[in-house]
Design an enzyme around this catalytic site. Structure first.
Site, PDB file in Angstrom:
ATOM      1  N   SER A   9       2.099  17.623   2.258  1.00 38.83           N
ATOM      2  CA  SER A   9       1.893  16.521   3.208  1.00 38.83           C
ATOM      3  C   SER A   9       2.845  16.694   4.373  1.00 38.83           C
ATOM      4  O   SER A   9       4.067  16.604   4.208  1.00 38.83           O
ATOM      5  CB  SER A   9       2.151  15.177   2.534  1.00 38.83           C
ATOM      6  OG  SER A   9       2.258  14.185   3.545  1.00 38.83           O
ATOM      7  N   HIS A  34      -2.294  18.580   4.015  1.00 37.65           N
ATOM      8  CA  HIS A  34      -2.558  17.134   3.877  1.00 37.65           C
ATOM      9  C   HIS A  34      -2.009  16.414   5.112  1.00 37.65           C
ATOM     10  O   HIS A  34      -0.828  16.518   5.439  1.00 37.65           O
ATOM     11  CB  HIS A  34      -1.907  16.599   2.603  1.00 37.65           C
ATOM     12  CG  HIS A  34      -2.277  15.177   2.300  1.00 37.65           C
ATOM     13  ND1 HIS A  34      -3.506  14.821   1.785  1.00 37.65           N
ATOM     14  CD2 HIS A  34      -1.601  14.014   2.477  1.00 37.65           C
ATOM     15  CE1 HIS A  34      -3.552  13.506   1.630  1.00 37.65           C
ATOM     16  NE2 HIS A  34      -2.405  12.988   2.061  1.00 37.65           N
ATOM     17  N   ASP A  36      -1.633  12.909   7.049  1.00 39.12           N
ATOM     18  CA  ASP A  36      -1.617  11.450   6.850  1.00 39.12           C
ATOM     19  C   ASP A  36      -1.724  10.696   8.171  1.00 39.12           C
ATOM     20  O   ASP A  36      -0.843  10.810   9.022  1.00 39.12           O
ATOM     21  CB  ASP A  36      -0.314  11.048   6.152  1.00 39.12           C
ATOM     22  CG  ASP A  36      -0.315  11.437   4.687  1.00 39.12           C
ATOM     23  OD1 ASP A  36      -1.250  11.033   3.972  1.00 39.12           O
ATOM     24  OD2 ASP A  36       0.620  12.146   4.268  1.00 39.12           O
ATOM     25  N   MET A  38      -1.786   7.110   9.896  1.00 42.51           N
ATOM     26  CA  MET A  38      -1.423   5.698   9.667  1.00 42.51           C
ATOM     27  C   MET A  38      -1.462   4.954  10.996  1.00 42.51           C
ATOM     28  O   MET A  38      -1.057   5.492  12.031  1.00 42.51           O
ATOM     29  CB  MET A  38      -0.027   5.605   9.079  1.00 42.51           C
ATOM     30  CG  MET A  38       0.147   6.432   7.807  1.00 42.51           C
ATOM     31  SD  MET A  38       1.772   6.173   7.094  1.00 42.51           S
ATOM     32  CE  MET A  38       1.756   7.378   5.759  1.00 42.51           C
ATOM     33  N   HIS A  68      -6.244  12.298   5.594  1.00 37.39           N
ATOM     34  CA  HIS A  68      -6.174  11.074   4.782  1.00 37.39           C
ATOM     35  C   HIS A  68      -6.031   9.901   5.749  1.00 37.39           C
ATOM     36  O   HIS A  68      -4.958   9.677   6.304  1.00 37.39           O
ATOM     37  CB  HIS A  68      -4.973  11.197   3.829  1.00 37.39           C
ATOM     38  CG  HIS A  68      -4.675   9.960   3.053  1.00 37.39           C
ATOM     39  ND1 HIS A  68      -3.501   9.789   2.340  1.00 37.39           N
ATOM     40  CD2 HIS A  68      -5.387   8.813   2.862  1.00 37.39           C
ATOM     41  CE1 HIS A  68      -3.507   8.606   1.754  1.00 37.39           C
ATOM     42  NE2 HIS A  68      -4.624   7.984   2.069  1.00 37.39           N
ATOM     43  N   MET A  70      -5.493   6.314   6.765  1.00 32.44           N
ATOM     44  CA  MET A  70      -4.990   4.996   6.370  1.00 32.44           C
ATOM     45  C   MET A  70      -5.115   4.128   7.613  1.00 32.44           C
ATOM     46  O   MET A  70      -4.112   3.763   8.249  1.00 32.44           O
ATOM     47  CB  MET A  70      -3.539   5.120   5.869  1.00 32.44           C
ATOM     48  CG  MET A  70      -3.441   5.794   4.500  1.00 32.44           C
ATOM     49  SD  MET A  70      -1.799   6.463   4.136  1.00 32.44           S
ATOM     50  CE  MET A  70      -1.934   8.055   4.942  1.00 32.44           C
ATOM     51  N   MET A 139      -4.067   7.349  -5.227  1.00 37.23           N
ATOM     52  CA  MET A 139      -2.706   7.108  -4.757  1.00 37.23           C
ATOM     53  C   MET A 139      -1.816   6.802  -5.960  1.00 37.23           C
ATOM     54  O   MET A 139      -2.125   5.909  -6.758  1.00 37.23           O
ATOM     55  CB  MET A 139      -2.651   5.920  -3.799  1.00 37.23           C
ATOM     56  CG  MET A 139      -3.404   6.091  -2.486  1.00 37.23           C
ATOM     57  SD  MET A 139      -2.903   7.515  -1.505  1.00 37.23           S
ATOM     58  CE  MET A 139      -1.161   7.178  -1.215  1.00 37.23           C
ATOM     59  N   ASP A 177      -1.763  11.731  -4.872  1.00 34.96           N
ATOM     60  CA  ASP A 177      -0.915  11.631  -3.677  1.00 34.96           C
ATOM     61  C   ASP A 177       0.195  10.602  -3.892  1.00 34.96           C
ATOM     62  O   ASP A 177      -0.077   9.417  -4.039  1.00 34.96           O
ATOM     63  CB  ASP A 177      -1.805  11.219  -2.482  1.00 34.96           C
ATOM     64  CG  ASP A 177      -1.059  11.183  -1.157  1.00 34.96           C
ATOM     65  OD1 ASP A 177       0.131  11.522  -1.117  1.00 34.96           O
ATOM     66  OD2 ASP A 177      -1.708  10.824  -0.151  1.00 34.96           O
TER      67      ASP A 177
HETATM   68  C1  DX5 Z   1       1.762   8.103   1.638  1.00 36.27           C
HETATM   69  C2  DX5 Z   1       1.040   9.384   1.994  1.00 36.27           C
HETATM   70  C3  DX5 Z   1       1.495  10.570   1.257  1.00 36.27           C
HETATM   71  C4  DX5 Z   1       2.949  10.939   1.444  1.00 36.27           C
HETATM   72  C5  DX5 Z   1       3.391  11.497   0.133  1.00 36.27           C
HETATM   73  O1  DX5 Z   1       1.070   7.032   2.186  1.00 36.27           O
HETATM   74  O2  DX5 Z   1      -0.353   9.233   1.753  1.00 36.27           O
HETATM   75  O3  DX5 Z   1       0.651  11.692   1.531  1.00 36.27           O
HETATM   76  O4  DX5 Z   1       3.207  11.873   2.441  1.00 36.27           O
HETATM   77  O5  DX5 Z   1       4.744  11.721   0.211  1.00 36.27           O
HETATM   78  P1  DX5 Z   1       5.604  12.071  -1.060  1.00 36.27           P
HETATM   79  O6  DX5 Z   1       5.073  13.342  -1.620  1.00 36.27           O
HETATM   80  O7  DX5 Z   1       6.967  12.205  -0.471  1.00 36.27           O
HETATM   81  O8  DX5 Z   1       5.478  10.925  -2.024  1.00 36.27           O
HETATM   82 ZN    ZN Z   2      -1.642  11.037   1.957  1.00 36.90          ZN
END
Ligand code: DX5
Ligand code: ZN
Length: 228
Positions: A9, A34, A36, A38, A68, A70, A139, A177
């Site tokens: 990620s 990956h 993310d 947000m 991903h 969010m 998750m 994740d």
């Molecule tokens: C959290 C993300 C994850 C995050 C995971 O909302 O979706 O992908 O980067 O991070 P770690 O591996 O540090 O828990």
């Molecule tokens: Zn993620």
């Protein structure tokens, strides 16, 4: 052995030199990036969008990019990520008013589609749409931040999701994740996951200039998976 994929990620990478970070982590033997996204609305944090995905493609990244989302709403941004080079686009069903329509949209845009389940979200959303899903992302933390601890109930949920996938007879990735590290990846694989997101578990080793700095940690994860 199962066809395991490690998905670093980039949330925990050094954004000031993201291209180099992604090159180095892929070179260490990881499989899929990956990514993310947000929006400070669906989750209380703000990260990166299609321009950054496109920049990674222009930089020369050819590995699959696992976007991903969010974000809420979902549909407006899907075509932009498809045009930016996303391979997978996954979203949280609570964030879309019309889950089936969003899955269809992602596929019509030429991407693989997936649903993401928060720790408290049951897998019920899959019942009528599993035929449109290429990835199920569970998750194991609440979304929004890297560096949180793995929530153990995700292991039971992985077993439940694995049964659903096997019963469907379809080729669906089962991704986990949040809080995935060397010391728990084997147990997570045994519960049924085949795709492992890890942010702080890989990038959280301090930044330095050694291009091979992720080789050790990725090899340790691979060695654990070989024992699962
Ligand atoms: C959290 C993300 C994850 C995050 C995971 O909302 O979706 O992908 O980067 O991070 P770690 O591996 O540090 O828990
Ligand atoms: Zn993620």
């Amino acid at each position: 052995m199962a066809d395991y994929m490690i998905a670093p990620s980039i949330l925990s990478a050094d954004f000031a030199r993201l291209g180099e970070e992604v090159d180095n982590v892929l070179k260490s033997g990881t499989d899929i990036v990956h990514f993310d996204v947000m929006d400070n609305h669906y989750v209380p944090n703000l990260t990166i969008g299609p321009l950054v995905c496109e920049a990674l493609r222009k930089h020369g990244v050819t590995a699959p990019i696992d976007v991903h989302l969010m974000v809420k709403p979902v549909d407006r941004i899907v075509p932009d990520f498809a045009a930016a080079g996303a391979t997978y686009i996954t979203f949280h069903p609570e964030a879309s008013d019309h889950v089936d329509r969003t899955l269809q949209l992602i596929k019509a845009e030429g991407c693989k589609a997936g649903l993401v389940f928060n720790p408290a979200t049951p897998l019920d959303y899959l019942k009528y749409v599993i035929d449109k899903v290429d990835m199920i992302l569970l998750m194991s933390v609440n979304p929004g931040f890297g560096g949180q601890s793995f929530i153990p109930s995700a292991l039971d949920k992985l077993r439940e999701a694995r049964k659903l996938i096997d019963a469907s007879g379809r080729d669906i990735r089962l991704e986990i994740d949040g809080g995935v590290k060397v010391d728990n990846i084997r147990e997570i694989a045994a519960a049924g996951a085949d795709t492992f997101v890890s942010g702080s578990g890989i990038f959280g080793k301090g930044q330095d200039s050694d291009p091979n700095r992720y080789d050790g940690i990725v090899k340790q994860m691979r060695d654990e998976l070989a024992k699962a």
